[in-house]
Enzyme design. Structure first.
Site, PDB file in Angstrom:
ATOM      1  N   GLY A   1      -0.154  -9.167   7.472  1.00 46.64           N
ATOM      2  CA  GLY A   1      -0.494  -9.008   6.084  1.00 46.64           C
ATOM      3  C   GLY A   1      -1.846  -9.798   5.710  1.00 46.64           C
TER       4      GLY A   1
ATOM      5  N   GLU B   1       2.871 -11.297  13.143  1.00 49.13           N
ATOM      6  CA  GLU B   1       2.716  -9.809  13.462  1.00 49.13           C
ATOM      7  C   GLU B   1       1.195  -9.314  12.517  1.00 49.13           C
ATOM      8  OE1 GLU B   1       6.313  -8.064  11.782  1.00 49.13           O
ATOM      9  OE2 GLU B   1       7.350  -8.606  13.240  1.00 49.13           O
ATOM     10  N   PRO B   2       0.170 -10.002  12.998  1.00 52.52           N
ATOM     11  CA  PRO B   2      -1.065  -9.441  12.374  1.00 52.52           C
ATOM     12  C   PRO B   2      -1.638  -8.262  12.993  1.00 52.52           C
ATOM     13  CG  PRO B   2      -1.498 -11.205  13.775  1.00 52.52           C
ATOM     14  CD  PRO B   2      -0.027 -11.109  14.105  1.00 52.52           C
TER      15      PRO B   2
ATOM     16  N   TYR C   1      -5.387   5.550  -0.661  1.00 53.75           N
ATOM     17  CA  TYR C   1      -5.357   4.202  -1.408  1.00 53.75           C
ATOM     18  C   TYR C   1      -6.359   3.761  -2.422  1.00 53.75           C
ATOM     19  CZ  TYR C   1      -2.538   3.344   2.872  1.00 53.75           C
ATOM     20  OH  TYR C   1      -1.765   3.440   4.060  1.00 53.75           O
TER      21      TYR C   1
ATOM     22  N   CYS D   1     -11.159  20.834   2.726  1.00 48.88           N
ATOM     23  CA  CYS D   1     -11.197  21.529   1.441  1.00 48.88           C
ATOM     24  C   CYS D   1     -10.081  20.666   0.444  1.00 48.88           C
ATOM     25  CB  CYS D   1     -10.633  22.802   1.795  1.00 48.88           C
ATOM     26  SG  CYS D   1     -11.743  23.616   2.888  1.00 48.88           S
ATOM     27  N   GLU D   2     -10.304  19.396   0.114  1.00 46.53           N
ATOM     28  CA  GLU D   2      -9.654  18.709  -0.885  1.00 46.53           C
ATOM     29  C   GLU D   2     -10.518  17.997  -1.585  1.00 46.53           C
ATOM     30  OE1 GLU D   2      -5.934  17.523  -0.743  1.00 46.53           O
ATOM     31  OE2 GLU D   2      -5.312  18.553   1.155  1.00 46.53           O
TER      32      GLU D   2
ATOM     33  N   TYR E   1      -5.837   0.880  10.978  1.00 48.40           N
ATOM     34  CA  TYR E   1      -5.354   2.135   9.815  1.00 48.40           C
ATOM     35  C   TYR E   1      -6.419   3.195   9.709  1.00 48.40           C
ATOM     36  CZ  TYR E   1      -1.991  -1.985   9.372  1.00 48.40           C
ATOM     37  OH  TYR E   1      -1.169  -2.599   9.721  1.00 48.40           O
TER      38      TYR E   1
HETATM   39  N1  LLP Z   1       4.770  -6.269  10.204  1.00 47.98           N
HETATM   40  C1  LLP Z   1       5.259  -5.429   9.515  1.00 47.98           C
HETATM   41  C2  LLP Z   1       6.645  -5.346   9.538  1.00 47.98           C
HETATM   42  C3  LLP Z   1       4.453  -4.426   9.155  1.00 47.98           C
HETATM   43  O1  LLP Z   1       5.203  -3.503   8.070  1.00 47.98           O
HETATM   44  C4  LLP Z   1       3.250  -4.412   9.102  1.00 47.98           C
HETATM   45  C5  LLP Z   1       2.090  -3.546   8.275  1.00 47.98           C
HETATM   46  C6  LLP Z   1       2.367  -5.542   9.773  1.00 47.98           C
HETATM   47  C7  LLP Z   1       3.322  -6.579  10.427  1.00 47.98           C
HETATM   48  C8  LLP Z   1       0.883  -5.629   9.929  1.00 47.98           C
HETATM   49  O2  LLP Z   1       0.431  -5.842   8.628  1.00 47.98           O
HETATM   50  P1  LLP Z   1      -1.237  -6.272   8.634  1.00 47.98           P
HETATM   51  O3  LLP Z   1      -1.323  -7.463   9.371  1.00 47.98           O
HETATM   52  O4  LLP Z   1      -1.987  -5.239   9.448  1.00 47.98           O
HETATM   53  O5  LLP Z   1      -1.428  -6.429   7.168  1.00 47.98           O
HETATM   54  N2  LLP Z   1      -1.963   1.775   5.965  1.00 47.98           N
HETATM   55  C9  LLP Z   1      -2.161   0.728   5.287  1.00 47.98           C
HETATM   56  C10 LLP Z   1      -1.475  -0.676   5.674  1.00 47.98           C
HETATM   57  C11 LLP Z   1       0.112  -0.437   6.045  1.00 47.98           C
HETATM   58  C12 LLP Z   1       0.846  -1.492   6.717  1.00 47.98           C
HETATM   59  C13 LLP Z   1       2.179  -1.263   7.140  1.00 47.98           C
HETATM   60  N3  LLP Z   1       2.851  -2.460   7.391  1.00 47.98           N
HETATM   61  C14 LLP Z   1      -3.571   0.398   5.086  1.00 47.98           C
HETATM   62  O6  LLP Z   1      -4.505   1.331   5.558  1.00 47.98           O
HETATM   63  O7  LLP Z   1      -3.909  -0.517   4.261  1.00 47.98           O
END
Ligand code: LLP
Length: 427
Positions: free
Chosen positions: A239, A273-274, A316, A355-356, A384
């Site tokens: 996160g 879990e980055p 988003y 086309c959107e 992402y």
């Molecule tokens: N752990 C879990 C359980 C998760 O659901 C996620 C992300 C992560 C770790 C990794 O999170 P991060 O460190 O990358 O923030 N597609 C969206 C982001 C969706 C994130 C989903 N879960 C975007 O483009 O912003």
């Protein structure tokens, strides 16, 4: 560190001119910096060193095998959310014993695949899933290690699509229910609860929600241990927000300072879990201007990359910095302050060929004058980006290049039109 720098008006990725890569591999093209990926991994490993951290890179952010191989070579574990991601980790030589398996909808075959591979633990998201894992493990004559994913009900103050730790979200179980489910787990000999998991959201730019979540977690771990569960892991999820615009991200060290006291109090090993913070700023998407166009007062740059290549702005309304790969003489490197006047720049909508109306990368974005053939870099596209790409409008997906120093390696070739119909049977 930022490996994407302008030298003599040309964008470089590490020691390689980005324009050269575009010539060689075509556009749209994802370009990743190996050093930036590793720099983020090492920073995370270092700031949490006191609690023997296991960094489980979140594969969903960027699952290219080249990226996974690179991380695996430097001690990273992995966070996977499907049998497909687990397959990738194993293909990249990753250690299943350093891999956690999350996700609200694990199927029986996926559970069996993960038990068979020997994952470190399952992040369990519901009571029904707990039953499934217990049943599949029992059928296989195995004991499945699990962590209960708890929803601490804190507001991470991020986009509503990337907020996951509030009561109304589909993820995890609420704290009250967690205690009850943990009781049930005691009666299942094919399970061993070795951890507690939380992930409160993504692109979080304040440490406060983590502080609140950790406090709740520490108390819950005490209760779980009292029930007799051998909790050894505190998995804090991912996160950490990154800078898309300029300076909105907090340094990783600040998050660590907020989280560490709780983890130490709990006497656990820390798993994190980055995803985004490792891959996000380590990638750019390179595109080429196809046409310029004016409609009323609006001026458009129509480029060859589109929402099928990078869907974040459409999905988003997210902001990505965009700047020419070759900067016209006299203009600065890409702005980091979009509130300030940018000399020589004029507002443009950067759009793709799909086309959107939602197919845009930026609206009214100050950009220098550009013409057909000029290259654009869309920054912070390493996470992402390609993983969310599609073939919408029957567009082949982009190629991906991984740069390390002065070496550039094609880690995914561009799709061909034949690739796009290869799965269709009634030809
Ligand atoms: N752990 C879990 C359980 C998760 O659901 C996620 C992300 C992560 C770790 C990794 O999170 P991060 O460190 O990358 O923030 N597609 C969206 C982001 C969706 C994130 C989903 N879960 C975007 O483009 O912003």
């Amino acid at each position: 560190m930022d490996a994407f720098q302008y030298r003599e008006n040309q964008l470089f990725c590490e020691s390689v001119p980005v324009a050269r890569l575009a010539e060689e591999y075509g556009t749209p093209l994802y370009v990743y910096s190996g050093s930036m990926i590793l720099d983020a991994l090492r920073t995370l490993q270092a700031v949490y060193a006191e609690v023997d951290p296991l960094v489980c890179y979140s594969v969903k952010a960027n699952s290219n095998l080249g990226v996974l191989r690179l991380l695996n070579g430097h001690g990273s574990g992995f966070d996977v959310v499907s049998g497909g991601e687990l397959f990738r980790v194993l293909k990249a030589g990753g250690d299943p014993g350093k891999t956690v398996f999350a996700g609200v909808g694990k199927s029986d075959p996926e559970i069996a695949q993960a038990i068979d591979a020997g994952v470190l633990m399952f992040n369990v998201e519901s009571e029904a899933e707990l039953d499934s894992i217990a049943r599949v493990a029992a059928e296989m004559g195995r004991i499945a290690p699990i962590a209960l994913r708890v929803n601490p009900d804190v507001d991470p103050k991020t986009h509503r699509y990337t907020s996951t730790g509030q009561k109304q979200s589909k993820f995890g179980v609420d704290i009250e229910r967690a205690v009850r489910i943990a009781q049930t787990a005691k009666d299942k000999p094919s399970l061993t609860m070795i951890g507690m998991h939380m992930h409160i959201g993504s692109q979080i730019t304040s440490v406060d929600p983590y502080v609140k979540a950790v406090a709740k977690g520490v108390e819950l771990i005490r209760q779980l241990r009292e029930m007799g569960h051998p909790i050894a892991w505190y998995n804090m999820g991912g996160g950490y927000g990154i800078a898309y615009k300029g300076h909105e991200a907090r340094p990783i060290r600040e998050f660590a300072e907020a989280i560490l006291p709780g983890i130490k109090a709990a006497g656990c090993r820390l798993a994190i879990e980055p995803g985004r913070v490792i891959a996000g700023n380590a990638g750019v998407l390179v595109s080429r201007v196809l046409y310029t166009k004016q409609s009323g007062d609006k001026r458009f740059l129509i480029q060859d990359a589109a929402m099928n290549d990078l869907i974040r702005p459409a999905l988003y309304e997210s902001f990505h910095r965009i700047w020419p790969v070759a900067v016209p003489e006299g203009l600065p490197a890409p702005p980091t302050d979009y509130e300030a006047e940018i000399p020589g720049a004029e507002p443009r909508d950067v759009v793709g060929p799909i086309c959107e109306s939602g197919d845009f990368f930026a609206k009214d974005r100050p950009l220098p004058p550009l013409d057909r053939g000029d290259l654009l870099a869309t920054f912070s596209a390493g996470a992402y980006g390609m993983v969310m790409a599609s073939n919408y409008n029957t567009r082949p997906r982009a190629a991906e290049v991984l740069v390390e120093g002065d070496q550039a390696k094609l880690v995914r070739r561009r799709e061909t039109l034949d690739d796009l119909v290869a799965q269709e049977l009634d030809l």
